[in-house]
Write an enzyme that holds these catalytic residues in place. Structure first.
Site, PDB file in Angstrom:
ATOM      1  N   SER A  96      50.729  25.595  44.704  1.00  0.00           N
ATOM      2  CA  SER A  96      50.686  26.652  45.667  1.00  0.00           C
ATOM      3  C   SER A  96      50.018  26.274  46.922  1.00  0.00           C
ATOM      4  O   SER A  96      49.117  25.716  46.902  1.00  0.00           O
ATOM      5  CB  SER A  96      50.139  27.903  44.994  1.00  0.00           C
ATOM      6  OG  SER A  96      50.930  28.441  44.002  1.00  0.00           O
ATOM      7  N   HIS A 116      48.996  34.097  48.406  1.00  0.00           N
ATOM      8  CA  HIS A 116      48.294  34.547  47.245  1.00  0.00           C
ATOM      9  C   HIS A 116      47.282  33.387  46.850  1.00  0.00           C
ATOM     10  O   HIS A 116      46.130  33.767  46.039  1.00  0.00           O
ATOM     11  CB  HIS A 116      49.382  34.310  46.121  1.00  0.00           C
ATOM     12  CG  HIS A 116      49.911  32.978  45.812  1.00  0.00           C
ATOM     13  ND1 HIS A 116      51.121  32.549  46.189  1.00  0.00           N
ATOM     14  CD2 HIS A 116      49.288  32.030  44.997  1.00  0.00           C
ATOM     15  CE1 HIS A 116      51.382  31.220  45.644  1.00  0.00           C
ATOM     16  NE2 HIS A 116      50.096  31.038  44.821  1.00  0.00           N
ATOM     17  N   ASP A 158      54.790  33.859  52.074  1.00  0.00           N
ATOM     18  CA  ASP A 158      53.653  33.565  51.396  1.00  0.00           C
ATOM     19  C   ASP A 158      52.524  32.649  52.070  1.00  0.00           C
ATOM     20  O   ASP A 158      52.566  31.381  51.593  1.00  0.00           O
ATOM     21  CB  ASP A 158      53.885  33.226  50.103  1.00  0.00           C
ATOM     22  CG  ASP A 158      52.631  33.256  49.152  1.00  0.00           C
ATOM     23  OD1 ASP A 158      51.457  33.409  49.490  1.00  0.00           O
ATOM     24  OD2 ASP A 158      53.033  33.163  47.905  1.00  0.00           O
TER      25      ASP A 158
END
Length: 713
Positions: free
Chosen positions: A644, A83, A219
């Site tokens: 992240s 992402h 991810d």
């Protein structure tokens, strides 16, 4: 300086473990290092941060200003979240070459894809500069003058402190303005896409599974940093060579088990751990519900179009994910704050605070802080709510309005600085709008506008609304704007901006869409922004004094600075949790769970045929754990947005996972960390390697890494 002596004490006092915290890596020696070793860490604080020799910090660059990444080979191979690289993957995707759907893998370096405006930034050195930044500030009386002087000092120091020509000095504030730290940085701008799994792996579960556990998302995405022949930052060139890092992470396939030590390094964006109860009550009761309702309406419209049209799905994929991310986060945050009784805990602490103020004889200095907070947050409430509605509706979630606002700013430039500045801004806008309109669909945006303008007209505080929206027929307004405004297409926009400044200003002021934006912006800037800014400045000053008082009056507490997008270390253990009565979550998930969630053809839960085949044949290579393929695990590391892509490290500093999310019940950790339910979610590095090797057939990338293979006994 007394305060700095207190700050040093905070890093040497022994306290209980695993209560959260985002710690500055240069200040780990003392309390933090002892605590980390108690939890199982085998390396030293100097191994994590050292200015004179390579250390872990040299392998953790900031990824494009919003995420974290880690270097995992001697050739500058970079790992981050899917992402985080989503925009780059999307930008290279077309209907014919859909890398979002099918994935992308460069089988040789010549195939790696350059990315415009993508950069990564390394930390070279961290140094306290508090005294220099605050020089001459104490003598000033007004908060505005103090802030101006601080900024002047920061600008001067950033220019004059030692650095190489390719480096940058960045000074950031900590403890709400009570401490200032310099970060000497190096930024690399030639960063190329190397590999990305299909969204059915990298985004598996999509928005349904976002912020929740158990999770089964691979991810991750891979990039490579390129440098000039001297290993220094350089603009993209075919002559650039792979970057040679000072340090890169060995990759461990030993696996993890419950209670193993974990450490996460990264760039957490923003936390507000020390807000007073009045601010938290406002977030729970007013601000979060308003923002949630706006985004909920926008998401429902976009989702309906995306499910019916693949071209729209590609156009809106990144935007939808961005909107949904914090929509769901705010929902979980509100639930978590209520469940953990955060408000009551804050109020109890404030009573203790008042008692300590009285006992220490600090009434004159700190005695009125909480009463002033209460007064200010009561007064700012309608302004803060109006500000959030304006930001969410005009600037973030309705594209025609956000486009119109840029033209409004263009008009302001003309009024303030004249035609030359106007022309410079206009030319930049025309170039920048081309990419924005590439991912714009007028039919989708019209339906979003219809929903959001109705909320704005009926839910935003009425005393601040422009006259045109008071009791407005929003359906009729929607039809008029989208049938008459030139802002619904790139060609229309260029038509509006064609000509000299006077011509353009006259033309845009006749446009229906611009007229609406201008009335909304004028009303906001006249009736809301000045008073909000005035009251917010008072709260900033109060918060700084409140933080100073907390540091002085609670010297034995674990007081870490709020996140501010600077490099931090957080640590804890692999650990499950119980979100509610009779429910216990294990700390690890496996590929079995992917297959259990599999819904053929569903854009959130579809599974590639090859992955199903690998599962059926149990073809996991060296990455299996007792015949099962690990996917994700959770830990007690205190993370937030910006973490992240952060490396999850074991006790020896080897890479064991990739941070990408938090559990829904614990998203309130930005405001209140509860060790019982706050968990960060990491994709297991063995799943990453399995996808690269067995699924993608890109074993050459695994061969580039330093794999730590010895198994746990």
């Amino acid at each position: 300086m007394k305060l700095l002596r207190l700050l040093v004490l905070l890093f040497v006092l022994p306290v209980s473990a695993q209560q959260g915290g985002m710690w500055i890596p240069s200040l780990l020696k003392g309390m933090n290092e002892k605590e980390m070793k108690t939890l199982g860490m085998k390396i030293s604080a100097a191994d994590i941060y050292d200015v004179n020799k390579s250390s872990l910090k040299d392998a953790v660059p900031h990824f494009n200003g919003g995420c974290t990444s880690e270097v995992i080979s001697s050739k500058g191979l970079l790992l981050t979240n899917h992402h985080c690289g989503y925009g780059e993957i999307q930008s290279h995707s077309t209907v014919d070459h859909d890398y979002l759907t099918n994935g992308f893998w460069a089988m040789k370096q010549e195939d790696e894809l350059p990315n415009k405006d993508l950069e990564v930034t390394f930390i070279v050195k961290i140094e306290d500069v508090t005294n220099k930044v605050l020089e001459g500030v104490a003598a000033l009386t007004s908060e505005a003058d103090k802030q101006k002087k601080i900024q002047e000092n920061i600008n001067m120091l950033s220019r004059t402190l030692p650095k190489e020509s390719w480096q940058e000095n960045k000074i950031r504030t900590f403890y709400d303005g009570n401490q200032y730290i310099l970060f000497l940085t190096e930024t690399y701008t030639d960063v190329r896409l190397v590999g990305a799994p299909p969204s059915s792996i990298g985004k598996f579960g999509s928005d349904t599974d976002n912020w929740v556990w158990p999770r089964h998302t691979g991810d991750f995405s891979l990039f490579r940093i390129y440098a000039d022949k001297n290993n220094r930052p350089a603009a993209y060139s075919k002559d650039n060579v792979p970057y040679k890092p000072k340090h890169f992470f060995p990759v461990s396939i030993k696996g993890v088990k419950e209670n193993d030590f974990t450490m996460v390094m990264g760039y957490p964006g923003r936390t507000q751990e020390y807000l007073p109860s009045y601010a938290v009550a406002q977030i729970i009761n007013d601000l979060n519900p308003a923002k949630i309702e706006v985004r909920d309406a926008a998401l429902k419209v976009q989702d309906g179009f995306m499910r019916k049209d693949n071209a729209i799905k590609i156009q809106y994929a990144s935007k939808y994910a961005s909107i949904a991310n914090y929509w769901k986060k705010w929902i979980g945050e509100t639930k978590g704050l209520k469940k953990s009784n955060a408000l009551a805990i804050k109020q109890k602490f404030e009573q203790e605070f008042q008692d300590k103020v009285a006992k220490s004889g600090k009434q004159a200095e700190y005695g009125n802080l909480l009463a002033d907070f209460k007064k200010n947050y009561t007064e700012i409430a309608p302004y803060a709510l109006s500000r959030d509605y304006y930001t969410e509706v005009v600037l973030r979630n309705t594209e025609l309005l956000s486009f119109g606002y840029r033209l409004f700013q263009l008009e302001q430039v003309y009024n303030a600085k004249g035609e030359q500045a106007f022309n410079d801004r206009k030319n930049n806008l025309i170039a920048g709008f081309e990419d924005l309109y590439k991912d714009f669909n007028a039919n989708v945006d019209e339906k979003v506008f219809e929903q959001l303008i109705a909320l704005y007209a009926t839910k935003s505080p009425k005393q601040f609304l422009p006259a045109s929206l008071v009791n407005a027929d929003t359906k009729k307004l929607t039809e008029e704007v989208y049938s008459q405004s030139k802002l619904t297409s790139y060609n229309g926009l260029k038509e509006l901006l064609n000509g000299d400044a006077k011509t353009v200003i006259e033309r845009i002021n006749k446009d229906k869409g611009f007229q609406l934006v201008k009335t909304m912006a004028d009303s906001y800037l006249k009736n809301v922004a000045p008073k909000y800014d005035e009251l917010n400045l008072k709260n900033i000053a109060l918060q700084r004094t409140y933080m100073k008082a907390i540091l002085e009056l609670f010297p034995n507490n674990r007081i870490f600075p709020d996140a501010n997008s600077t490099l931090r270390v957080t640590y804890g253990k692999v650990k499950g949790y119980s979100p509610s009565d009779a429910v216990i979550y294990e700390p690890m998930t496996y590929l079995d769970g992917v297959i259990e969630k599999y819904v053929p053809g569903d854009y959130e839960f579809d599974v590639p045929a090859k992955l199903i085949s690998l599962y059926n044949n149990k073809d996991y290579g060296q990455y299996a754990d007792k015949g099962r393929m690990p996917v994700c695990f959770i830990g007690t590391n205190h993370t937030t947005g910006g973490n992240s892509g952060s490396p999850a490290l074991d006790a020896e500093g080897n890479l064991i996972g990739l941070n990408f999310d938090r559990v829904w019940e614990g998203t309130m950790s930005d405001i209140h960390y509860d060790p019982a339910i706050c968990r960060n979610i990491m994709v297991d590095i063995r799943y990453v390697l399995f996808i690269i090797d067995k699924y993608a057939g890109a074993k050459h990338l695994v061969d580039e890494m330093k794999i730590v293979q010895n198994k746990k006994k």
